[in-house]
Write a protein that holds these residues in place. Structure first.
Motif, PDB file in Angstrom:
ATOM      1  N   UNK A 198       1.396  -1.716   1.937  1.00  0.00           N
ATOM      2  CA  UNK A 198      -0.010  -1.797   2.498  1.00  0.00           C
ATOM      3  C   UNK A 198      -0.962  -1.600   1.058  1.00  0.00           C
ATOM      4  N   UNK A 199      -1.895  -2.385   1.050  1.00  0.00           N
ATOM      5  CA  UNK A 199      -3.070  -2.215  -0.082  1.00  0.00           C
ATOM      6  C   UNK A 199      -4.035  -1.641   0.263  1.00  0.00           C
ATOM      7  N   UNK A 200      -4.568  -0.666  -0.569  1.00  0.00           N
ATOM      8  CA  UNK A 200      -5.952  -0.051  -0.291  1.00  0.00           C
ATOM      9  C   UNK A 200      -6.803  -0.045  -1.496  1.00  0.00           C
ATOM     10  N   UNK A 201      -7.794  -0.864  -1.122  1.00  0.00           N
ATOM     11  CA  UNK A 201      -8.713  -1.537  -2.496  1.00  0.00           C
ATOM     12  C   UNK A 201      -9.679  -1.395  -2.176  1.00  0.00           C
ATOM     13  N   UNK A 202     -10.687  -0.766  -3.042  1.00  0.00           N
ATOM     14  CA  UNK A 202     -12.117  -0.418  -3.059  1.00  0.00           C
ATOM     15  C   UNK A 202     -12.943  -1.630  -2.731  1.00  0.00           C
ATOM     16  N   UNK A 203     -12.723  -2.791  -3.204  1.00  0.00           N
ATOM     17  CA  UNK A 203     -13.499  -4.202  -3.120  1.00  0.00           C
ATOM     18  C   UNK A 203     -12.523  -4.989  -3.231  1.00  0.00           C
ATOM     19  N   UNK A 204     -13.004  -6.332  -2.395  1.00  0.00           N
ATOM     20  CA  UNK A 204     -12.193  -7.476  -2.546  1.00  0.00           C
ATOM     21  C   UNK A 204     -13.044  -8.706  -2.773  1.00  0.00           C
ATOM     22  N   UNK A 205     -12.730  -9.219  -4.009  1.00  0.00           N
ATOM     23  CA  UNK A 205     -13.430 -10.512  -4.308  1.00  0.00           C
ATOM     24  C   UNK A 205     -13.263 -11.384  -3.223  1.00  0.00           C
ATOM     25  N   UNK A 206     -14.543 -12.131  -2.944  1.00  0.00           N
ATOM     26  CA  UNK A 206     -14.336 -13.233  -1.892  1.00  0.00           C
ATOM     27  C   UNK A 206     -14.115 -14.482  -2.540  1.00  0.00           C
ATOM     28  N   UNK A 209      -2.780   1.529  -4.346  1.00  0.00           N
ATOM     29  CA  UNK A 209      -4.025   1.874  -4.408  1.00  0.00           C
ATOM     30  C   UNK A 209      -4.972   1.261  -5.717  1.00  0.00           C
ATOM     31  N   UNK A 210      -5.988   0.443  -5.614  1.00  0.00           N
ATOM     32  CA  UNK A 210      -6.468  -0.017  -6.817  1.00  0.00           C
ATOM     33  C   UNK A 210      -7.857  -0.203  -6.498  1.00  0.00           C
ATOM     34  N   UNK A 211      -8.875  -0.391  -7.484  1.00  0.00           N
ATOM     35  CA  UNK A 211     -10.198  -0.468  -7.553  1.00  0.00           C
ATOM     36  C   UNK A 211     -10.692  -1.873  -6.935  1.00  0.00           C
ATOM     37  N   UNK A 212     -10.142  -2.923  -7.502  1.00  0.00           N
ATOM     38  CA  UNK A 212     -10.532  -4.131  -7.219  1.00  0.00           C
ATOM     39  C   UNK A 212      -9.361  -5.129  -7.090  1.00  0.00           C
ATOM     40  N   UNK A 213      -9.511  -5.882  -6.079  1.00  0.00           N
ATOM     41  CA  UNK A 213      -8.577  -7.132  -5.754  1.00  0.00           C
ATOM     42  C   UNK A 213      -8.990  -8.429  -5.957  1.00  0.00           C
ATOM     43  N   UNK A 214      -8.673  -9.257  -6.710  1.00  0.00           N
ATOM     44  CA  UNK A 214      -9.481 -10.690  -7.155  1.00  0.00           C
ATOM     45  C   UNK A 214      -8.194 -11.662  -6.490  1.00  0.00           C
ATOM     46  N   UNK A 215      -7.517 -12.051  -7.271  1.00  0.00           N
ATOM     47  CA  UNK A 215      -6.695 -13.314  -6.738  1.00  0.00           C
ATOM     48  C   UNK A 215      -5.520 -12.555  -6.043  1.00  0.00           C
ATOM     49  N   UNK A 216      -5.252 -11.221  -6.260  1.00  0.00           N
ATOM     50  CA  UNK A 216      -4.290 -10.657  -5.440  1.00  0.00           C
ATOM     51  C   UNK A 216      -2.899 -10.680  -6.040  1.00  0.00           C
ATOM     52  N   UNK A 217      -2.638 -11.063  -7.368  1.00  0.00           N
ATOM     53  CA  UNK A 217      -1.833 -11.291  -8.142  1.00  0.00           C
ATOM     54  C   UNK A 217      -1.137  -9.925  -8.675  1.00  0.00           C
TER      55      UNK A 217
END
Length: 240
Positions: free
Chosen positions: A230-238, A204-212
């Motif tokens: 499995x990743x559960x993230x509030x928002x994903x950086x396009x 669980x995380x708040x933001x996933x950007x590069x995914x590293x």
């Protein structure tokens, strides 16, 4: 008398409308219904593995096909873009912790309405390093994970993972250096090392950007024996 006054204030606070965190209009929650529908409840076709937007009917994006990450699936609520990014900045740096249950509720709904949802056995928030935790005073990933675990009826192991070395904030690291910045930054806590065999873990995380970040943590979980991550993230950086 003072206790009664405080009780009355609490009751009034729960009944009187508050300001929407996005449009500043009156609402009885953190975000008003129109803003929720417009910005937080829109469905979008995404790569099943990394949650990047997809323009066609493919299941996986080209990046995941070429270089699969250590995690197996990702679920998110929205793109990390205006105005949703402002909500997460308020949560992460402004201590507006009431936003955490909102994102947990939205994440649970997004996952459970999809036919491909495979519930993890345990949830693991991305850990902060000791210095960052002292500086901030809380871990925003854990604040989301607590209500999310209750909504999904999944066990939360808040201390499952340890950040074994302080790393620079990914936002301040050049894209080509981000994977190296987080290499071997995580480990499974010794008390849980023997429990990971064949386990499906949800990060669980708040933001996933590069995914590293989630890649490094997923790799540590799989080295300890996890079967699936499995990743559960509030928002994903396009992607840009």
């Amino acid at each position: 008398m003072a206790i009664n006054s405080l009780f009355c204030l609490d009751v009034l606070g729960s009944l009187l409308p508050a300001q929407c965190a996005l449009c500043a209009g009156s609402c009885h929650g953190v975000v008003c219904s129109p803003c929720r529908q417009q910005y937080l409840e829109q469905t979008r076709r995404r790569c099943r593995q990394c949650a990047n937007p997809l323009a066609d009917v493919a299941v996986l994006c080209g990046r995941c096909l070429r270089r699969p990450p250590a995690y197996d699936a990702t679920w998110t609520v929205a793109d990390y873009a205006a105005p949703v990014d402002q909500l997460l900045l308020q949560l992460k740096f402004g201590a507006r912790l009431a936003l955490a249950p909102l994102f947990a509720q939205l994440l649970a709904a997004a996952a459970q309405r999809d036919s491909g949802w495979d519930a993890p056995q345990v949830l693991c928030p991305v850990p902060l390093g000791p210095a960052r935790l002292v500086e901030r005073g809380y871990n925003q990933a854990l604040e989301i994970a607590r209500p999310l675990a209750r909504s999904l009826d999944i066990a939360l192991l808040a201390q499952l993972a340890i950040r074994v070395r302080e790393t620079r904030a990914q936002s301040g690291v050049a894209p080509r250096e981000r994977r190296a910045n987080l290499a071997h930054a995580f480990m499974v806590a010794p008390q849980y090392a023997g429990e990971m065999a064949n386990c499906h873990v949800g990060i669980v995380d708040d933001v996933m950007s590069s995914g590293h970040t989630v890649h490094a943590l997923a790799a540590a979980l799989k080295r300890a024996g996890a079967r699936k991550v499995t990743v559960l993230v509030a928002a994903r950086t396009p992607p840009r």
